[in-house]
Design a protein around this motif. Structure first.
Motif, short mmCIF file in Angstrom:
data_model
loop_
_atom_site.label_atom_id
_atom_site.label_comp_id
_atom_site.label_asym_id
_atom_site.label_seq_id
_atom_site.Cartn_x
_atom_site.Cartn_y
_atom_site.Cartn_z
N THR A 250 0.82 -1.22 0.00
CA THR A 250 0.00 0.00 0.00
C THR A 250 0.85 1.26 0.00
OG1 THR A 250 -1.82 -1.12 1.14
CG2 THR A 250 -1.76 1.28 1.27
N ASP A 251 1.86 1.33 0.88
CA ASP A 251 2.65 2.57 0.98
C ASP A 251 3.43 2.86 -0.30
OD1 ASP A 251 4.40 0.44 1.34
OD2 ASP A 251 5.34 1.25 3.15
N LYS A 252 3.98 1.82 -0.93
CA LYS A 252 4.72 2.03 -2.18
C LYS A 252 3.78 2.47 -3.30
CE LYS A 252 8.62 0.77 -0.37
NZ LYS A 252 9.66 1.80 -0.08
N THR A 253 2.58 1.90 -3.32
CA THR A 253 1.60 2.28 -4.34
C THR A 253 1.15 3.73 -4.12
OG1 THR A 253 0.84 -0.01 -4.46
CG2 THR A 253 -0.60 1.67 -5.39
N MET A 254 0.98 4.12 -2.85
CA MET A 254 0.62 5.51 -2.54
C MET A 254 1.68 6.47 -3.09
SD MET A 254 -2.21 5.93 -0.88
CE MET A 254 -3.36 5.09 0.21
N GLU A 255 2.93 6.10 -2.89
CA GLU A 255 4.02 6.94 -3.38
C GLU A 255 3.99 7.04 -4.90
OE1 GLU A 255 8.87 7.36 -2.72
OE2 GLU A 255 7.76 5.67 -1.86
N GLN A 256 3.73 5.92 -5.57
CA GLN A 256 3.67 5.92 -7.03
C GLN A 256 2.51 6.78 -7.54
OE1 GLN A 256 3.34 1.75 -7.95
NE2 GLN A 256 5.44 1.28 -7.29
N LEU A 257 1.36 6.64 -6.92
CA LEU A 257 0.19 7.43 -7.34
C LEU A 257 0.43 8.91 -7.06
CD1 LEU A 257 -2.70 5.11 -6.07
CD2 LEU A 257 -2.04 5.54 -8.45
N GLY A 258 1.11 9.20 -5.95
CA GLY A 258 1.43 10.58 -5.65
C GLY A 258 2.37 11.17 -6.69
N ASN A 259 3.37 10.39 -7.10
CA ASN A 259 4.30 10.85 -8.13
C ASN A 259 3.60 11.14 -9.44
OD1 ASN A 259 6.60 10.68 -6.50
ND2 ASN A 259 6.96 8.53 -7.00
N GLN A 260 2.50 10.44 -9.68
CA GLN A 260 1.73 10.63 -10.92
C GLN A 260 0.74 11.79 -10.81
OE1 GLN A 260 -0.09 6.80 -11.62
NE2 GLN A 260 1.89 5.73 -11.69
N GLY A 261 0.68 12.40 -9.63
CA GLY A 261 -0.23 13.53 -9.43
C GLY A 261 -1.69 13.14 -9.39
N LYS A 262 -1.96 11.92 -8.97
CA LYS A 262 -3.34 11.42 -8.94
C LYS A 262 -4.06 11.90 -7.68
CE LYS A 262 -3.01 8.54 -12.54
NZ LYS A 262 -3.89 8.62 -13.74
#
Length: 323
Positions: A250-262
Motif C-alpha cells: 500500500t505505501d509504495k503504491t501511494m508513493e507511485q500514485l502521488g508521483n503521478q499527481g493522482k
C-alpha cells in the motif's frame, strides 16, 4: 422466522490494548505475538527476540500511535465492536430470533473465554470472526481459542463456526454503498485503492486462501461500482519483519500514485471496524506519504463499522447458520 431455543452469537475481532500506555500495549503485544498462528518461528528463536528486543522497544512507540486515535469511548475497535454487537442484537430481536450476542477479542479484553462463558446458557453458539477473508493468522486463531475454552468444559453447546464471508452479496453491496455514499459527499478520485492487511507470502504458498479471497472481494467490489481496470488497485498493508510478504504494498503504491499527481480514494475491505491499521496507518501515515509524493487529494472511506447495510450482512451470515 421464530427461534425458541436460545442461540448465542459470538462476534470476534482481533483485539486492542486496554489503554494507550506502554504497559498496556506491552501486555497486548505479548499475547498477540506469542500466538504461533501470527509468528510461527521456533520458540527458541522467537521468544528471546520478542522479550529481549521487541517488547522493550516497541510498546512506547505503539502507545503513541494508539494515543493519536484514542477516543472518549476508548479504543475505536472496541467502541465500534460494542455498537455492532448491540445493532446485531436488535436486528435479531426484530426478527423474533431468541439470541444473545456477545463481543470478544482474540487478544486482550473482552476475551473469547469470557464471551463463551457468557453464552453458556445457549444450546448453540455461532462464532462469527469479523474477518470477511479467512487467514490462518486471524480466523484460525479464533478457532484455537474457542477450542481451548471448550477443552475445559464438561458441557458444550453446539458450536458453529463462520469461516469467511468474502463474497457474500450483502457484504459486497454494503461496501459498494459505502463507496458511493462517500463519493456523493466528497467527490470521486482518479483511483479507488483497496488496501487489505498483508500476510507473509509463505503462508499463501502453504495453502492459506487469504490472497485469493481478497482478490475476489476486490473484483466483486469493482464490478459493483462498474470500475474499469485503470480505476482501481488492490494492495497490502501493515508489513513487518524481513521475510517476503504479499504485494503490491500500500505505501509504495501511494508513493507511485502521488508521483503521478493522482487523486485517490482508499477503502480497507478486510477490516470490519476502524482501528489502528486504518485510522493511523492509512488515514495518517499513508496520507502523508501520498501527499508528500505530489498527490492531489487523499480521501479515506471508513470501514463498514456500524453501518446498517453492514449489520444486514452480518445478520444474513448468522441467519444462514441457524438451521
Amino acid at each position: 422466522m421464530t427461534q425458541h431455543t436460545p442461540v448465542g452469537v459470538l462476534l470476534v475481532n482481533l483485539g486492542t490494548p486496554d489503554a494507550p500506555t506502554s504497559k498496556a500495549v506491552r501486555t497486548y503485544l505479548a499475547e498477540f505475538l506469542h500466538d504461533k498462528r501470527v509468528v510461527d518461528l521456533s520458540r527458541w528463536i522467537w521468544c528471546p527476540v520478542l522479550h529481549g528486543v521487541i517488547l522493550r522497544v516497541r510498546p512506547p512507540k505503539v502507545a503513541k500511535l494508539y494515543q493519536s486515535i484514542w477516543t472518549e469511548q476508548g479504543s475505536p475497535l472496541l467502541a465500534i465492536g460494542k455498537q455492532q454487537q448491540q445493532s446485531l442484537q436488535q436486528k435479531l430481536n426484530e426478527a423474533n430470533i431468541s439470541a444473545s450476542v456477545e463481543l470478544a477479542m482474540t487478544y486482550g479484553n473482552p476475551s473469547i473465554a469470557a464471551g463463551m462463558q457468557a453464552l453458556s446458557h445457549c444450546k448453540k453458539v455461532i462464532v462469527l470472526p469479523l474477518y470477511p477473508q479467512f487467514s490462518s493468522a486471524t480466523t484460525a486463531s479464533v478457532f484455537d481459542r474457542v477450542a481451548r475454552f471448550a477443552k475445559h468444559q464438561w458441557v458444550l453447546p453446539e458450536i458453529t463456526f463462520v469461516r469467511d464471508y468474502y463474497d457474500h452479496p450483502l457484504y459486497i453491496k454494503a461496501l459498494a454503498e459505502s463507496v458511493k455514499n462517500n463519493w456523493q459527499t466528497n467527490g470521486r478520485g482518479d483511483v479507488l485503492l483497496m488496501s487489505f492487511h498483508g500476510i507473509p507470502k509463505r503462508y499463501a504458498t502453504n495453502g492459506d486462501p487469504y490472497p485469493e479471497q481478497c482478490e475476489i472481494t476486490a473484483k466483486l467490489l469493482a464490478e459493483a461500482l462498474n470500475l474499469n481496470d485503470s480505476e482501481w488497485k488492490m494492495t497490502y498493508q501493515s508489513i513487518f519483519g524481513r521475510e517476503e510478504w504479499l504485494s503490491p504494498f500500500t505505501d509504495k503504491t501511494m508513493e507511485q500514485l502521488g508521483n503521478q499527481g493522482k487523486s485517490v480514494d482508499v477503502i480497507c475491505p478486510g477490516f470490519s471496524a476502524d482501528c489502528l491499521e486504518t485510522l493511523e496507518e492509512i488515514e495518517e501515515e499513508n496520507k502523508t506519504t501520498f501527499l508528500n509524493a505530489g498527490g492531489k487529494n487523499f480521501n479515506y472511506i471508513p470501514c463498514l463499522n456500524n453501518d446498517a447495510a453492514h449489520i444486514d450482512a452480518l445478520f444474513d451470515v448468522v441467519k444462514a447458520k441457524l438451521d
